[in-house]
Design a protein around this motif. Sequence first.
Motif, PDB file in Angstrom:
ATOM      1  N   UNK A   1       0.845  -1.200   0.000  1.00 26.88           N
ATOM      2  CA  UNK A   1       0.000   0.000   0.000  1.00 26.88           C
ATOM      3  C   UNK A   1       0.880   1.249   0.000  1.00 26.88           C
ATOM      4  N   UNK A   2       1.896   1.271   0.867  1.00 38.79           N
ATOM      5  CA  UNK A   2       2.796   2.425   0.934  1.00 38.79           C
ATOM      6  C   UNK A   2       3.526   2.644  -0.389  1.00 38.79           C
ATOM      7  N   UNK A   3       3.975   1.568  -1.017  1.00 45.07           N
ATOM      8  CA  UNK A   3       4.669   1.677  -2.304  1.00 45.07           C
ATOM      9  C   UNK A   3       3.747   2.277  -3.356  1.00 45.07           C
ATOM     10  N   UNK A   4       2.520   1.799  -3.406  1.00 42.99           N
ATOM     11  CA  UNK A   4       1.555   2.316  -4.383  1.00 42.99           C
ATOM     12  C   UNK A   4       1.263   3.798  -4.145  1.00 42.99           C
ATOM     13  N   UNK A   5       1.328   4.220  -2.887  1.00 42.01           N
ATOM     14  CA  UNK A   5       1.053   5.615  -2.537  1.00 42.01           C
ATOM     15  C   UNK A   5       2.287   6.504  -2.683  1.00 42.01           C
ATOM     16  N   UNK A   6       3.491   5.895  -2.802  1.00 43.12           N
ATOM     17  CA  UNK A   6       4.711   6.687  -2.796  1.00 43.12           C
ATOM     18  C   UNK A   6       4.957   7.314  -1.437  1.00 43.12           C
ATOM     19  N   UNK A   7       4.594   6.609  -0.394  1.00 43.17           N
ATOM     20  CA  UNK A   7       4.601   7.145   0.961  1.00 43.17           C
ATOM     21  C   UNK A   7       5.481   6.279   1.844  1.00 43.17           C
ATOM     22  N   UNK A   8       6.262   6.721   2.789  1.00 39.09           N
ATOM     23  CA  UNK A   8       6.436   8.113   3.179  1.00 39.09           C
ATOM     24  C   UNK A   8       7.345   8.898   2.239  1.00 39.09           C
ATOM     25  N   UNK A   9       8.203   8.193   1.503  1.00 40.31           N
ATOM     26  CA  UNK A   9       9.019   8.839   0.471  1.00 40.31           C
ATOM     27  C   UNK A   9       9.083   7.883  -0.709  1.00 40.31           C
ATOM     28  N   UNK A  10       8.900   8.391  -1.922  1.00 43.08           N
ATOM     29  CA  UNK A  10       8.958   7.513  -3.093  1.00 43.08           C
ATOM     30  C   UNK A  10      10.310   6.812  -3.198  1.00 43.08           C
ATOM     31  N   UNK A  11      10.285   5.580  -3.678  1.00 46.45           N
ATOM     32  CA  UNK A  11      11.513   4.861  -3.965  1.00 46.45           C
ATOM     33  C   UNK A  11      12.106   4.072  -2.820  1.00 46.45           C
ATOM     34  N   UNK A  12      11.462   4.050  -1.666  1.00 46.82           N
ATOM     35  CA  UNK A  12      11.992   3.258  -0.557  1.00 46.82           C
ATOM     36  C   UNK A  12      11.804   1.775  -0.853  1.00 46.82           C
ATOM     37  N   UNK A  13      12.770   0.972  -0.450  1.00 52.24           N
ATOM     38  CA  UNK A  13      12.663  -0.477  -0.634  1.00 52.24           C
ATOM     39  C   UNK A  13      11.672  -1.046   0.380  1.00 52.24           C
ATOM     40  N   UNK A  14      11.276  -2.287   0.153  1.00 51.12           N
ATOM     41  CA  UNK A  14      10.369  -2.954   1.087  1.00 51.12           C
ATOM     42  C   UNK A  14      10.995  -3.031   2.475  1.00 51.12           C
ATOM     43  N   UNK A  15      12.298  -3.307   2.540  1.00 46.34           N
ATOM     44  CA  UNK A  15      12.966  -3.351   3.846  1.00 46.34           C
ATOM     45  C   UNK A  15      12.926  -1.996   4.536  1.00 46.34           C
ATOM     46  N   UNK A  16      13.124  -0.913   3.762  1.00 44.78           N
ATOM     47  CA  UNK A  16      13.050   0.429   4.340  1.00 44.78           C
ATOM     48  C   UNK A  16      11.644   0.727   4.851  1.00 44.78           C
ATOM     49  N   UNK A  17      10.641   0.320   4.085  1.00 46.09           N
ATOM     50  CA  UNK A  17       9.256   0.545   4.503  1.00 46.09           C
ATOM     51  C   UNK A  17       8.930  -0.261   5.756  1.00 46.09           C
ATOM     52  N   UNK A  18       9.395  -1.506   5.803  1.00 42.88           N
ATOM     53  CA  UNK A  18       9.206  -2.317   7.012  1.00 42.88           C
ATOM     54  C   UNK A  18       9.857  -1.625   8.210  1.00 42.88           C
ATOM     55  N   UNK A  19      11.065  -1.116   8.003  1.00 41.45           N
ATOM     56  CA  UNK A  19      11.761  -0.406   9.072  1.00 41.45           C
ATOM     57  C   UNK A  19      10.988   0.814   9.538  1.00 41.45           C
ATOM     58  N   UNK A  20      10.392   1.542   8.593  1.00 41.28           N
ATOM     59  CA  UNK A  20       9.591   2.720   8.932  1.00 41.28           C
ATOM     60  C   UNK A  20       8.368   2.312   9.751  1.00 41.28           C
ATOM     61  N   UNK A  21       7.754   1.189   9.392  1.00 47.72           N
ATOM     62  CA  UNK A  21       6.556   0.735  10.104  1.00 47.72           C
ATOM     63  C   UNK A  21       6.858   0.212  11.502  1.00 47.72           C
ATOM     64  N   UNK A  22       7.960  -0.481  11.671  1.00 45.92           N
ATOM     65  CA  UNK A  22       8.239  -1.109  12.964  1.00 45.92           C
ATOM     66  C   UNK A  22       9.311  -0.376  13.756  1.00 45.92           C
TER      67      UNK A  22
END
Length: 162
Positions: free
Chosen positions: A16-37
Amino acid sequence: MIRDRRDEDLDRLCAILTAMGHPRPGLSTDDLRGWLVGQESELSWVFDQAPVTVAPTKNVIGHAQIYRPSAEPLVHALEGTPGLTASGTLVIGRLFVRPDRHAAGVARFLLREAVRHIDAQQKQAVLELTRDAHLPWEVCARLGFVEVPSDAPDIVLMTRQE
């Protein structure tokens, strides 16, 4: 319905975050997981459209966290706001809903339930959003949130005026 976030939900939330370009476009899945947890939270909720007995599902469409303010820019902004202290607040953050579900009121529901939880703790609710948050500002305003001046260029802080 709202339920506690599970590790199994993280892939769906990252999608969902990737599709939204949130919190910053281009973050990897690992970066997004890190942001969430990465933020130690009191609660991490998801909004799941499936029955609670079915998990994990691909029906997770929203997320919210409640946490104590700990990051320096946030603590500094709170301490500089009359009537607020870091120890007297709980923060609602990492709040997002799949954009095609905004009309269903999911963001409003997550935010309202987070406020109820914080009120029960007898704390002040503070909403922390990124400037490009995919959350309609009207939703925040209807629940009594107003923006607080902050030096952080990419963060919007809002307090709830009762």
